[in-house]
Design a protein around this motif. Structure first.
Motif, short mmCIF file in Angstrom:
data_model
loop_
_atom_site.label_atom_id
_atom_site.label_comp_id
_atom_site.label_asym_id
_atom_site.label_seq_id
_atom_site.Cartn_x
_atom_site.Cartn_y
_atom_site.Cartn_z
N ASN A 2 -14.52 78.51 28.04
CA ASN A 2 -14.74 77.19 27.51
C ASN A 2 -13.97 76.14 28.31
O ASN A 2 -14.44 75.02 28.50
CB ASN A 2 -14.32 77.16 26.03
N ASN A 5 -15.86 75.24 31.46
CA ASN A 5 -16.98 74.34 31.15
C ASN A 5 -16.49 72.92 30.91
O ASN A 5 -17.16 71.94 31.29
CB ASN A 5 -17.76 74.83 29.93
N ASP A 6 -15.32 72.78 30.27
CA ASP A 6 -14.74 71.46 30.04
C ASP A 6 -14.41 70.78 31.37
O ASP A 6 -14.67 69.60 31.56
CB ASP A 6 -13.48 71.55 29.18
#
Length: 78
Positions: A2, A5-6
């Protein structure tokens, strides 16, 4: 995962928005310099026009005084 992706989202956002913002800032600075330059030129032109008008008034007054002196001389002779 995650977090990756950030980071990708942040990099993508900077790529899409950052460049146009940077370009707009640069162009505004360049236009500001040109506008200041134009303001200085306009001020100089205004000053020259004022000087020209004052000179024309003085010449007109001088011409009138010469005419008056000429008329006085003619009336003294008569």
């Amino acid at each position: 995962m995650n977090t990756a992706n950030d980071w990708l989202g942040l990099v993508n956002l900077l790529g899409n928005v950052g460049f146009p913002v940077l370009l707009a800032g640069y162009l505004m600075l360049q236009f500001e310099k040109r506008i200041q330059s134009l303001e200085a030129v306009i001020k100089d032109l205004r000053d020259e026009l004022v000087d020209k008008e004052e000179l024309e008034k003085k010449l007109e007054q001088y011409g009138q005084s010469l005419k008056e002196k000429e008329e006085l001389k003619k009336s003294d002779v008569s």
